[in-house]
Design an enzyme around this catalytic site. Structure first.
Site, PDB file in Angstrom:
ATOM      1  N   GLN A   1      48.544  61.476  57.327  1.00 13.07           N
ATOM      2  CA  GLN A   1      49.255  61.776  58.568  1.00 13.07           C
ATOM      3  C   GLN A   1      48.282  62.573  59.432  1.00 13.07           C
ATOM      4  OE1 GLN A   1      52.540  64.558  58.509  1.00 13.07           O
ATOM      5  NE2 GLN A   1      53.489  63.651  60.330  1.00 13.07           N
TER       6      GLN A   1
ATOM      7  N   THR B   1      58.872  65.230  60.408  1.00 15.20           N
ATOM      8  CA  THR B   1      59.121  64.663  59.079  1.00 15.20           C
ATOM      9  C   THR B   1      59.347  63.155  59.121  1.00 15.20           C
ATOM     10  OG1 THR B   1      61.433  65.329  59.345  1.00 15.20           O
ATOM     11  CG2 THR B   1      60.004  66.800  58.074  1.00 15.20           C
TER      12      THR B   1
ATOM     13  N   LYS C   1      35.354  82.619  17.239  1.00 17.37           N
ATOM     14  CA  LYS C   1      35.154  81.427  18.060  1.00 17.37           C
ATOM     15  C   LYS C   1      34.704  80.293  17.163  1.00 17.37           C
ATOM     16  CE  LYS C   1      31.585  80.062  19.657  1.00 17.37           C
ATOM     17  NZ  LYS C   1      30.627  78.948  19.306  1.00 17.37           N
TER      18      LYS C   1
ATOM     19  N   HIS D   1      38.173  95.156  11.769  1.00 15.19           N
ATOM     20  CA  HIS D   1      37.813  95.753  13.049  1.00 15.19           C
ATOM     21  C   HIS D   1      36.350  95.502  13.402  1.00 15.19           C
ATOM     22  CE1 HIS D   1      38.905  98.938   9.955  1.00 15.19           C
ATOM     23  NE2 HIS D   1      37.663  98.639   9.682  1.00 15.19           N
TER      24      HIS D   1
ATOM     25  N   ALA E   1      33.666  96.251   8.976  1.00 14.78           N
ATOM     26  CA  ALA E   1      33.497  96.572  10.393  1.00 14.78           C
ATOM     27  C   ALA E   1      32.048  96.381  10.825  1.00 14.78           C
ATOM     28  CB  ALA E   1      33.930  98.009  10.647  1.00 14.78           C
TER      29      ALA E   1
ATOM     30  N   SER F   1      30.159  96.694   5.716  1.00 15.69           N
ATOM     31  CA  SER F   1      30.111  97.003   7.147  1.00 15.69           C
ATOM     32  C   SER F   1      28.700  96.854   7.712  1.00 15.69           C
ATOM     33  CB  SER F   1      30.601  98.430   7.384  1.00 15.69           C
ATOM     34  OG  SER F   1      31.940  98.569   6.986  1.00 15.69           O
TER      35      SER F   1
ATOM     36  N   ALA G   1      26.512  97.061   2.672  1.00 10.95           N
ATOM     37  CA  ALA G   1      26.601  97.496   4.066  1.00 10.95           C
ATOM     38  C   ALA G   1      25.218  97.622   4.686  1.00 10.95           C
ATOM     39  CB  ALA G   1      27.338  98.828   4.137  1.00 10.95           C
TER      40      ALA G   1
END
Length: 454
Positions: A73, A79, A348, A360, A377, A402, A420
């Site tokens: 248009q 309209t 991921k 953690h 950790a 850790s 660790a």
């Protein structure tokens, strides 16, 4: 008769004060016009005509890959003029349903009722009764039958008292619609070709005119500015929250969740405040979702828990598994049954096996982790060598101390223990203990540096 849907989407939306075409402004993370297109598909339409004008490049960039007939248009002359641009794509035997790209909350059930109310070769219009009809075209009836629609600026004093208004949504027979559109005139207060004028033409031609009404007036409200857009957003979210509660979810505060896609919930689901759902989200029974969590295109199993402020995206959380608080599952991540990741753990493209835990401060990427594994950790799977990603395999019952780095590609055998602070660069056999940390040194007589005075 084939259902042919015409969607009017040519307006600029000046009051939005935006370079974006009005119909592309979002409701629930999806453009208003996309909501309308999706509704047309759900109705079983055989063709969709999208009448466009302003912002053509942006519209086509967003919608171009869909099965739409694009109808230009070039000038916005009303309209009626907009619908007439689609005449070449309308068959004589079609049932033509006219919708609006800035009216996103119209329900499939309402449109089905409108189509059902239409007599064979008749005209059906969707109306609604408002306490304050100011600004809307009024439905004019004689002896209860619709004889026309008069716009606000053209209405007389008696007509302005009418509370039944035109929503603009209508269903018409293709052959007659094209004929009526050809007879439209712009001789009115606006100097435009009103689609509403075809109602009087239908009455004059002896065509049956029927009406239907939506369950709620909000279905037919449009958004001309950002205030109205926000009002439609709230209405959409209220409807979505109600649906979740009826399916079996307890919402701590129904006014404080955001649904931006398709969410399915089981029974006895508890959802705290400020949770965001996006895309397709499936939630099992007895699931708890904490405040501020964001769930995107994911599956949550029965009895799982998503703790506050966790982000789950394109991931799977298995039965009785838990994530968070402040955990992140990125695309391709999966927690198996009874697995747990805690605060500031990111996964991921990795699987954490049944009963395994990363409590953690860890990154687990491109990894296959077995059952009963404990990840300490600060552990990192070093999956990227600067050019390619590599896989880390951790078999069942491994203990990772850790601050351990696993430099992929590497495999840790069943039951192994990693001390660790170790950096693991070679495969570890089953049940081995591996420690790679530097030998601790004690230096006596050492003096700390002293700050120099300036």
């Amino acid at each position: 008769m084939a259902l042919n849907v015409v969607i009017l989407a040519a307006g600029k939306g000046t009051r939005m004060r935006s370079d974006l075409p009005k119909v592309l402004h979002p409701i629930a993370h999806k453009s208003m016009v996309q909501h309308v297109i999706d509704t047309a598909h759900q109705l079983g339409s055989e063709a969709i005509q999208l009448v466009y004008g302003y912002g053509a490049d942006k519209l086509q960039a967003r919608l171009g890959e869909q099965a739409l007939n694009w109808v230009l248009q070039a000038e916005q002359l009303g309209t009626g003029h907009a619908v007439a641009q689609a005449n070449d794509n309308i068959g004589d035997d079609d049932t033509v349903l006219i919708l609006y790209g800035d009216v996103p909350l119209i329900q499939v059930s309402t449109l089905e009722a409108l189509l059902a109310a239409r007599d064979a070769n008749g005209l059906a219009i969707l109306t609604v009764n408002l306490h304050d009809p100011t600004g809307y075209g009024r439905i004019v009836r004689e002896a209860g039958k619709v004889v026309g629609i008069v716009e606000q600026k053209d209405a007389n004093e008696e007509q302005l008292k009418i509370n039944e208004i035109n929503t603009g949504i209508m269903a018409a027979p293709g052959k007659q619609l094209k004929a009526w559109l050809g007879q439209l005139s712009s001789d009115n207060a606006q100097g435009e070709y009103y689609l509403t004028d075809i109602v009087a033409m239908a009455h004059s031609d002896g065509v049956s005119i029927t009406t239907a009404q939506p369950e709620s007036a909000i279905e037919v409200e449009g958004a001309n500015n950002r205030v109205q857009l926000a009002q439609l957003e709230r209405a959409y979210q209220a409807r979505a929250a109600e649906k979740l509660m009826l399916e079996g979810a307890n919402l701590r505060d129904p006014a404080r969740i955001d649904v931006r896609g398709e969410v399915t919930v089981g029974m006895d689901v508890m959802i705290d405040v400020n949770v965001v759902f996006q895309g397709k989200v499936t939630i099992g029974n007895n699931v708890t979702i904490g405040a501020g969590a964001i769930l995107i295109d994911c599956e949550i199993g029965d009895n799982a828990e998503i703790k506050p402020y966790s982000i789950i995206e394109n991931a799977i959380v298995g039965e009785a598994a838990s994530a968070g608080p402040f955990a992140r599952l990125r695309p391709g991540a999966e927690l198996k049954r009874d697995a747990h990741i805690g605060n500031f753990v990111e996964m991921k493209k990795a699987v954490l096996g049944e009963g395994s835990k990363a409590g953690h401060l860890a990154y687990i990427g491109d990894a296959q982790v077995g059952a009963g594994v404990n990840i300490g950790a600060g552990t990192i799977t070093c999956n990227y060598d600067g050019a390619n990603k590599h896989l880390t395999v951790i078999e069942d019952d491994v203990f990772v101390g850790s601050d351990t780095q696993l430099v992929a590609p590497v495999t840790i055998g069943k039951g192994a223990t990693l001390g660790a602070g170790s950096t693991i660069t070679r495969d570890v056999a089953a049940d081995e203990l591996v420690i790679t940390r530097v030998k601790q040194r004690h230096l006596t007589g050492w003096t700390r540096p002293v700050k120099q005075k300036k």
